[in-house]
Design an enzyme around this catalytic site. Structure first.
Site, PDB file in Angstrom:
ATOM      1  N   ASP A   8      66.750  53.273  33.674  1.00 47.53           N
ATOM      2  CA  ASP A   8      68.030  52.687  34.247  1.00 47.53           C
ATOM      3  C   ASP A   8      67.979  51.067  34.779  1.00 47.53           C
ATOM      4  O   ASP A   8      66.883  50.607  34.595  1.00 47.53           O
ATOM      5  CB  ASP A   8      68.523  54.079  35.369  1.00 47.53           C
ATOM      6  CG  ASP A   8      67.699  53.857  36.422  1.00 47.53           C
ATOM      7  OD1 ASP A   8      66.523  52.806  36.673  1.00 47.53           O
ATOM      8  OD2 ASP A   8      67.677  54.449  37.491  1.00 47.53           O
ATOM      9  N   HIS A   9      68.983  50.853  35.485  1.00 44.20           N
ATOM     10  CA  HIS A   9      69.226  49.854  36.160  1.00 44.20           C
ATOM     11  C   HIS A   9      67.890  49.461  36.905  1.00 44.20           C
ATOM     12  O   HIS A   9      67.494  48.080  37.020  1.00 44.20           O
ATOM     13  CB  HIS A   9      70.379  49.398  36.974  1.00 44.20           C
ATOM     14  CG  HIS A   9      70.735  50.443  37.891  1.00 44.20           C
ATOM     15  ND1 HIS A   9      70.857  51.759  37.598  1.00 44.20           N
ATOM     16  CD2 HIS A   9      70.621  50.310  39.337  1.00 44.20           C
ATOM     17  CE1 HIS A   9      71.403  52.418  38.677  1.00 44.20           C
ATOM     18  NE2 HIS A   9      70.943  51.531  39.811  1.00 44.20           N
ATOM     19  N   CYS A  65      62.438  54.620  36.378  1.00 41.12           N
ATOM     20  CA  CYS A  65      63.844  54.458  37.201  1.00 41.12           C
ATOM     21  C   CYS A  65      63.358  53.892  38.389  1.00 41.12           C
ATOM     22  O   CYS A  65      62.172  53.317  38.518  1.00 41.12           O
ATOM     23  CB  CYS A  65      64.297  55.602  37.363  1.00 41.12           C
ATOM     24  SG  CYS A  65      63.635  56.878  38.267  1.00 41.12           S
ATOM     25  N   GLY A  66      64.011  53.872  39.414  1.00 45.61           N
ATOM     26  CA  GLY A  66      63.447  53.135  40.828  1.00 45.61           C
ATOM     27  C   GLY A  66      62.247  53.981  41.502  1.00 45.61           C
ATOM     28  O   GLY A  66      61.371  53.334  41.606  1.00 45.61           O
ATOM     29  N   THR A  67      62.344  55.362  41.416  1.00 45.50           N
ATOM     30  CA  THR A  67      61.086  55.988  42.062  1.00 45.50           C
ATOM     31  C   THR A  67      60.546  56.510  40.936  1.00 45.50           C
ATOM     32  O   THR A  67      59.249  57.078  41.305  1.00 45.50           O
ATOM     33  CB  THR A  67      61.936  57.068  42.897  1.00 45.50           C
ATOM     34  OG1 THR A  67      62.489  58.141  42.393  1.00 45.50           O
ATOM     35  CG2 THR A  67      62.464  56.493  44.054  1.00 45.50           C
ATOM     36  N   GLY A  68      61.113  57.058  39.703  1.00 47.71           N
ATOM     37  CA  GLY A  68      60.622  57.581  38.890  1.00 47.71           C
ATOM     38  C   GLY A  68      60.860  59.046  38.970  1.00 47.71           C
ATOM     39  O   GLY A  68      60.813  60.058  37.936  1.00 47.71           O
ATOM     40  N   GLY A  70      64.014  60.782  39.453  1.00 45.83           N
ATOM     41  CA  GLY A  70      65.072  61.341  38.473  1.00 45.83           C
ATOM     42  C   GLY A  70      64.769  61.308  37.092  1.00 45.83           C
ATOM     43  O   GLY A  70      65.110  62.268  36.405  1.00 45.83           O
ATOM     44  N   HIS A  98      43.639  65.726  30.652  1.00 46.39           N
ATOM     45  CA  HIS A  98      43.859  67.121  31.010  1.00 46.39           C
ATOM     46  C   HIS A  98      45.149  67.733  30.553  1.00 46.39           C
ATOM     47  O   HIS A  98      45.236  68.941  30.156  1.00 46.39           O
ATOM     48  CB  HIS A  98      43.653  67.331  32.672  1.00 46.39           C
ATOM     49  CG  HIS A  98      42.239  66.936  32.960  1.00 46.39           C
ATOM     50  ND1 HIS A  98      42.055  67.780  34.304  1.00 46.39           N
ATOM     51  CD2 HIS A  98      41.328  66.551  32.495  1.00 46.39           C
ATOM     52  CE1 HIS A  98      40.616  67.438  34.633  1.00 46.39           C
ATOM     53  NE2 HIS A  98      40.243  66.699  33.261  1.00 46.39           N
ATOM     54  N   ASN A  99      46.289  66.962  30.722  1.00 45.83           N
ATOM     55  CA  ASN A  99      47.556  67.497  30.560  1.00 45.83           C
ATOM     56  C   ASN A  99      48.460  66.999  29.236  1.00 45.83           C
ATOM     57  O   ASN A  99      49.306  67.556  28.865  1.00 45.83           O
ATOM     58  CB  ASN A  99      48.616  67.226  31.375  1.00 45.83           C
ATOM     59  CG  ASN A  99      48.058  67.634  32.897  1.00 45.83           C
ATOM     60  OD1 ASN A  99      47.832  66.422  33.574  1.00 45.83           O
ATOM     61  ND2 ASN A  99      47.567  68.704  33.234  1.00 45.83           N
ATOM     62  N   ARG A 132      39.265  73.573  27.153  1.00 48.36           N
ATOM     63  CA  ARG A 132      39.903  74.348  28.028  1.00 48.36           C
ATOM     64  C   ARG A 132      41.422  73.826  28.491  1.00 48.36           C
ATOM     65  O   ARG A 132      42.224  74.703  28.899  1.00 48.36           O
ATOM     66  CB  ARG A 132      39.103  74.536  29.411  1.00 48.36           C
ATOM     67  CG  ARG A 132      38.882  73.433  30.251  1.00 48.36           C
ATOM     68  CD  ARG A 132      38.071  73.643  31.469  1.00 48.36           C
ATOM     69  NE  ARG A 132      38.129  72.310  32.341  1.00 48.36           N
ATOM     70  CZ  ARG A 132      37.675  71.624  32.250  1.00 48.36           C
ATOM     71  NH1 ARG A 132      36.598  71.052  31.344  1.00 48.36           N
ATOM     72  NH2 ARG A 132      37.713  70.410  33.214  1.00 48.36           N
ATOM     73  N   HIS A 133      41.583  72.807  28.314  1.00 47.90           N
ATOM     74  CA  HIS A 133      42.930  71.902  28.625  1.00 47.90           C
ATOM     75  C   HIS A 133      43.991  72.405  27.787  1.00 47.90           C
ATOM     76  O   HIS A 133      44.996  72.717  28.093  1.00 47.90           O
ATOM     77  CB  HIS A 133      42.645  70.357  28.602  1.00 47.90           C
ATOM     78  CG  HIS A 133      41.652  70.008  29.655  1.00 47.90           C
ATOM     79  ND1 HIS A 133      41.616  70.246  30.902  1.00 47.90           N
ATOM     80  CD2 HIS A 133      40.643  69.240  29.434  1.00 47.90           C
ATOM     81  CE1 HIS A 133      40.689  69.819  31.460  1.00 47.90           C
ATOM     82  NE2 HIS A 133      39.968  69.174  30.579  1.00 47.90           N
TER      83      HIS A 133
END
Length: 149
Positions: A8-9, A65-68, A70, A98-99, A132-133
């Site tokens: 985003d912006h 985004c700004g904080t990540g 949203g 792991h993910n 295992r992951h």
């Protein structure tokens, strides 16, 4: 690797800094917007990045985004996406090892550019550990399927 990227912006400046870095590393970059600092809605860009990865048009994605927060919520609504909001190098490494995160999420207002570049580099270079992951990834997929309509 073909990388979808979108912001985003609030994430535009960081997105524009990351793109040439990705190209220098030999990756193909597909930019899903935004292209201006005009106020816009992060769900649009999270969805675009998520769909590009989910549909197989891109290998992985980066959403900003700004904080990540949203855009992380938005990208993770796309089936098959495991978007990881990473604020340090260790999180980036673990999100892949792991993910098997297929979308990296960054907060432009909480990360400096140097740290963001290190996170991106580590995230792209780290392979999924499997074993295992994989069982845990399968568990995430089972939850997603249970609630899909």
């Amino acid at each position: 690797m073909k990388i979808a990227i979108g912001s985003d912006h609030g994430g535009l400046a960081l997105k524009e800094a990351i793109k040439p870095f990705l190209i220098e590393q030999g990756h193909e970059v597909v930019d899903f917007g935004t292209a201006t600092t005009d106020s816009c809605d992060y769900p649009i860009y999270g969805q675009r990045v998520g769909e590009a990865v989910s549909f197989g048009d891109c290998d992985r994605g980066i959403a900003i985004c700004g904080t990540g927060l949203g855009i992380s919520m938005a990208v993770n609504k796309v089936p098959g996406i495991r978007g990881a909001l990473c604020t340090n190098e260790f999180m980036a490494e673990m999100s892949r090892e792991h993910n098997d995160a297929n979308v990296l999420v960054l907060g432009a207002r909480v990360l400096g550019e140097g740290l963001a570049m290190r996170i991106v580099k580590i995230w792209l270079e780290t392979e999924f550990g499997g074993d295992r992951h994989q069982r845990r990834i399968d568990g995430i997929t089972a939850i997603e399927k249970k609630y899909s309509k």
